[in-house]
Design a protein around this motif. Structure first.
Motif, PDB file in Angstrom:
ATOM      1  N   VAL A  58       0.788  -1.263   0.046  1.00 22.82           N
ATOM      2  CA  VAL A  58       0.054  -0.048   0.121  1.00 22.82           C
ATOM      3  C   VAL A  58       0.770   1.239  -0.024  1.00 22.82           C
ATOM      4  CG1 VAL A  58      -1.425   1.381   1.602  1.00 22.82           C
ATOM      5  CG2 VAL A  58      -2.158  -0.936   0.900  1.00 22.82           C
ATOM      6  N   PRO A  59       1.768   1.400   0.902  1.00 21.91           N
ATOM      7  CA  PRO A  59       2.593   2.749   0.806  1.00 21.91           C
ATOM      8  C   PRO A  59       3.375   3.025  -0.692  1.00 21.91           C
ATOM      9  CG  PRO A  59       3.121   1.142   2.844  1.00 21.91           C
ATOM     10  CD  PRO A  59       2.214   0.514   1.910  1.00 21.91           C
ATOM     11  N   LEU A  60       3.888   2.148  -1.289  1.00 21.93           N
ATOM     12  CA  LEU A  60       4.388   2.065  -2.710  1.00 21.93           C
ATOM     13  C   LEU A  60       3.336   2.405  -3.706  1.00 21.93           C
ATOM     14  CD1 LEU A  60       6.780   2.184  -4.390  1.00 21.93           C
ATOM     15  CD2 LEU A  60       6.456  -0.149  -4.900  1.00 21.93           C
ATOM     16  N   ALA A  61       2.054   1.810  -3.408  1.00 24.06           N
ATOM     17  CA  ALA A  61       0.862   2.021  -4.550  1.00 24.06           C
ATOM     18  C   ALA A  61       0.455   3.465  -4.332  1.00 24.06           C
ATOM     19  CB  ALA A  61      -0.104   1.182  -4.329  1.00 24.06           C
ATOM     20  N   GLU A  62       0.181   3.896  -3.141  1.00 17.48           N
ATOM     21  CA  GLU A  62      -0.155   5.183  -3.219  1.00 17.48           C
ATOM     22  C   GLU A  62       0.837   6.390  -3.560  1.00 17.48           C
ATOM     23  OE1 GLU A  62      -0.908   5.672   1.354  1.00 17.48           O
ATOM     24  OE2 GLU A  62      -2.848   4.550   0.957  1.00 17.48           O
ATOM     25  N   GLU A  66       0.395   9.181  -6.849  1.00 17.87           N
ATOM     26  CA  GLU A  66       0.545  10.343  -6.718  1.00 17.87           C
ATOM     27  C   GLU A  66       1.668  10.821  -8.012  1.00 17.87           C
ATOM     28  OE1 GLU A  66       1.751  11.495  -2.926  1.00 17.87           O
ATOM     29  OE2 GLU A  66       0.123  10.970  -2.077  1.00 17.87           O
ATOM     30  N   VAL A  67       2.609  10.186  -7.960  1.00 22.05           N
ATOM     31  CA  VAL A  67       3.987  10.886  -8.948  1.00 22.05           C
ATOM     32  C   VAL A  67       3.728  10.331 -10.265  1.00 22.05           C
ATOM     33  CG1 VAL A  67       5.396  10.981  -6.844  1.00 22.05           C
ATOM     34  CG2 VAL A  67       5.477   8.965  -8.160  1.00 22.05           C
ATOM     35  N   PRO A 145       6.486   5.547   3.513  1.00 19.58           N
ATOM     36  CA  PRO A 145       5.768   6.869   2.743  1.00 19.58           C
ATOM     37  C   PRO A 145       6.860   7.999   2.531  1.00 19.58           C
ATOM     38  CG  PRO A 145       4.356   6.054   4.335  1.00 19.58           C
ATOM     39  CD  PRO A 145       5.586   5.555   4.895  1.00 19.58           C
ATOM     40  N   MET A 146       7.354   8.368   3.264  1.00 16.66           N
ATOM     41  CA  MET A 146       8.461   9.530   2.966  1.00 16.66           C
ATOM     42  C   MET A 146       9.782   8.811   2.302  1.00 16.66           C
ATOM     43  SD  MET A 146       8.834  11.667   6.417  1.00 16.66           S
ATOM     44  CE  MET A 146       9.738  10.449   7.329  1.00 16.66           C
TER      45      MET A 146
END
Length: 280
Positions: A58-62, A66-67, A145-146
């Protein structure tokens, strides 16, 4: 000799003495319980492996949404997908059974402790899985996420300065290795207050000694963070700063342990003095 089960509630460790073979048999029994719990958790996690992997990704997918760029994960070895799910299930099983491992360790050493020693060590048993989960959650919800946003910032779009765009094609195996390493590293690193406080309780370290070596400890924490985290400054700082805070909390905890020890010693000396006075 009595059996460990019949003496586990005894206040006198002398009554729980066993020969070396008895200790080895008891250790084997505790290891079998831990292994059985791990295997049960592993097969249960494998049954829902897609959901567990979906949670980890999930963190990578989100951030990828965005980018922009590639919105998929790939694997290049024909067995990589299968072994990825095996590692996902094993990682989840380790996290789920961590309290079981700690409980089995406690059951092995508890018969050799006095009742007041059991009460003193029990909070550490409870704090161990709690701190591990806090560390893993810190890595998942804050650090990853960061770090992913920073690392995905090196992608380039079509028509940019470069002739060929740079796009991420993440491999499932490599991504899983990074995620599990981060979560385990943060979880284990957050156990530092428990370790240092236990060492202070048995007299291996002192609060003053920890305070005097603070500068060397901070340098060591940044080195450990650089080794355990991906090669980006965000991940390293995100692990090093909590370690420094936990180190300071460990010093405070050690001072509290030493204060209680001095109070107990003073109370014991006062009782001896009163006994001598009454005897005279």
């Amino acid at each position: 000799m009595t059996t460990p089960d019949s003496t586990s509630d005894s206040d006198d460790p002398e009554q729980n003495k066993m020969p070396l073979l008895g200790h080895l048999i008891e250790l084997r029994r505790r290891l079998l319980y831990a292994a059985a719990s791990f295997l049960g958790a592993f097969f249960a996690c494998y049954a829902v492996k897609e959901h567990i992997y979906g949670f980890l990704v999930v963190p990578l997918a989100e951030i990828m949404q965005e980018v922009g760029g590639s919105q998929r994960m790939i694997y290049t070895a024909i067995t990589e997908g299968f072994f990825t799910y095996i590692r996902v299930s094993a990682f989840a099983a380790v996290c789920l059974t961590f309290p079981v491992f700690a409980a089995q360790l406690w059951m092995f050493i508890a018969p050799g402790l006095y009742r007041h020693e059991k009460k003193a060590f029990l909070p550490f048993l409870v704090a161990t899985p709690v701190l591990f989960m806090i560390g893993a959650a810190w890595a998942y919800y804050l650090v990853m996420p960061m770090a992913w946003r920073f690392l995905l910032g090196f992608q380039t779009a079509v028509g940019a300065a470069t002739v060929l765009p740079i796009q991420l094609e993440a491999k499932v195996g490599e991504y899983l290795d990074i995620v599990t390493t981060l979560m385990l590293a943060f979880g284990l690193s957050f156990e530092m207050p428990v370790l240092l406080t236990l060492m202070a309780r048995v007299g291996m370290v002192t609060s003053q000694g920890l305070a005097d070596k603070r500068r060397f400890a901070i340098v060591g924490m940044f080195v450990v963070a650089a080794v355990l985290t991906p090669p980006d400054a965000i991940s390293q700082i995100s692990l090093a700063i909590p370690l420094v805070v936990l180190y300071e909390l460990s010093i405070v905890s050690c001072r509290m342990i030493e204060k209680k020890r001095r109070e107990a010693e003073d109370a014991g000396e006062n009782e001896v003095d009163e006994t001598d006075f009454n005897a005279t």
